[in-house]
Design an enzyme around this catalytic site. Sequence first.
Site, PDB file in Angstrom:
ATOM      1  N   GLY A   1      21.172 -13.042  27.428  1.00 35.59           N
ATOM      2  CA  GLY A   1      20.787 -12.292  26.234  1.00 35.59           C
ATOM      3  C   GLY A   1      21.859 -11.356  25.722  1.00 35.59           C
ATOM      4  N   CYS A   2      23.036 -11.363  26.349  1.00 39.33           N
ATOM      5  CA  CYS A   2      24.131 -10.543  25.845  1.00 39.33           C
ATOM      6  C   CYS A   2      25.051 -11.412  25.001  1.00 39.33           C
ATOM      7  CB  CYS A   2      24.932  -9.949  27.002  1.00 39.33           C
ATOM      8  SG  CYS A   2      23.965  -8.825  28.004  1.00 39.33           S
ATOM      9  N   VAL A   3      25.637 -10.836  23.955  1.00 37.91           N
ATOM     10  CA  VAL A   3      26.527 -11.629  23.114  1.00 37.91           C
ATOM     11  C   VAL A   3      27.851 -11.912  23.818  1.00 37.91           C
ATOM     12  CG1 VAL A   3      25.584 -11.174  20.832  1.00 37.91           C
ATOM     13  CG2 VAL A   3      27.125  -9.528  21.853  1.00 37.91           C
TER      14      VAL A   3
END
Lengths: 405, 148
Positions: free
Chosen positions: B50-52
């Site tokens: 869920g982190c870019v």
Amino acid sequence: MTPPLEKYRADFPFLAREIHGQPIVYLDSAASAQAPKQVLHAMTAMRESHYANVHRGIHALSDEATRAYEKARAVVQSFLNAEHEEEIVFTSGGTEALNLVARSFAAPIMAEGDEIILSLLEHHSNIVPWHMLRKEKGVVLKWLECDPAGHVSLKDYEKLFSKRTKLVAMTAMSNVLGVSPPLKEMIKIAHQKDAAVVLDGCQSAVHQKSDMRDMDCDFFAFSAHKLYGPNGIGVLYGKKAHLEKMPPFKGGGAMIASVTRDAINYAPPPQRFEAGTPPITEAVGLAKAVEYVSEIGLDKIAQHEKELLHHAREEIAKINAIRILGDEKSAALLSFVGETAHPHDLATIADRKGVALRAGHHCAQPLMEHLGIGATARASFALYNRHQEVEALAKALRYAVEFFA
Amino acid sequence: MTPNAKIQNIISDFAYLQDWEDRYRTIIDLGKKLAPLAEDEKNPNSKVQGCVSQVWLVSESAIAKSGEKILAFRGDSDALIVRGLIALLLTLYSNQTPKAILNMDASAIFADLQLEEHLSPSRANGFRAMIKKIQSLARDEDRLEARA
């Protein structure tokens, strides 16, 4: 001398925006382009005065809406130089267009062990639908490699074919490196081997002429929102002979000839593939966007973008801590990585200077892996960009590089 | 210094920083000081979804002087700003009992840091994903303890 496209900037309301107190420098048109007021006005006028559902009502507004919707199809047909109007299917976007080919064309004709050729340049929307077929039916994906600048070799390509090759899925322009494979030759080779070709034209449609009769591809997918049009609508061009044989993959209203308790007859293409209420207002917006770019001239826009890109390449090459990917043969977009700063870091600081960049894997993870990087920052150019903005980009990047030094 | 006192120090430091450049510089400096994870610690298990950008978090348990089991966290990212955010989170969460970790209202503390306004929506999402990962590591440890 005023650049030839300068006057068109007045058509784009978004240019009035300021970002963090500075004029916006929008360099993310390859993700989604901004729309000119002509498109926005056409869509508003449609909703205000001519809107109803299409192909159904026996009343004046429904007639007007249907006419506008079908006129949009004719506009797209002419834009693509397609032979028949029925070859133009409206979809929700480029992604749905490619999924339609996977579900309705490929799935019915492919068995376990049949092969699909695709390139490492592909966007996930031209990878995942084929992966889904791999998982469901055991079809085999064969990957065409590329060099670090994204160029593919026809020799490598030809070697990938076997008696089981049924389909080639190829990007018409990489969204990371801006290169276009030699499409015409590739299509010719595929046809000699009895394989069909689907092109992902999402990036290319706005930068170069897409001539279906000249290219002779079997399918061509693109989205309106990268072409200065609205989001929520895309196009699948498919050769009539294919579309007529294909079953629909979505069922619903407006796509049948007759339904009884025990039987169903589908409508002919393109309605067969347009179940439910289609994106009517968006079709009007798409048609206006196509007319808008056609009036200016795709070749003129491409020339302008080429000059901006060349300028950007020169300016960014001067920044030691940034490495540019790809070569001069790319079009309209430029990917780069920082020596110390991550692409996200660069894009975050650039944004603070009003410069909108894309950073990430660009939904092209196989290509990222091939290039040995996790992410790139990308500047992409459109008709409304100008040389001052290239200078603003270079300035923002120099500032960002110092920030992380 | 307790983790809370440390974070209070950071909050008061931040209060003096008027412009975005200084805030970012402070975060980046924290990131530069963060000890990197070993390559083999960056694995699918430690990766935060869920982190870019890419983020990894690992936890280690120890026994505090009080005799209580506490958790320490280490983390890493390929992006510098994110490394700084990880450093902030580690300051806040490390060397606490699993229960204290689960009871902490991190969002209130980070609201005091006024970081969200300096974080894009995608970054703020990633930030929440990191907190979730820390909480899930603490929950696993808490369950282990309950069973023991």
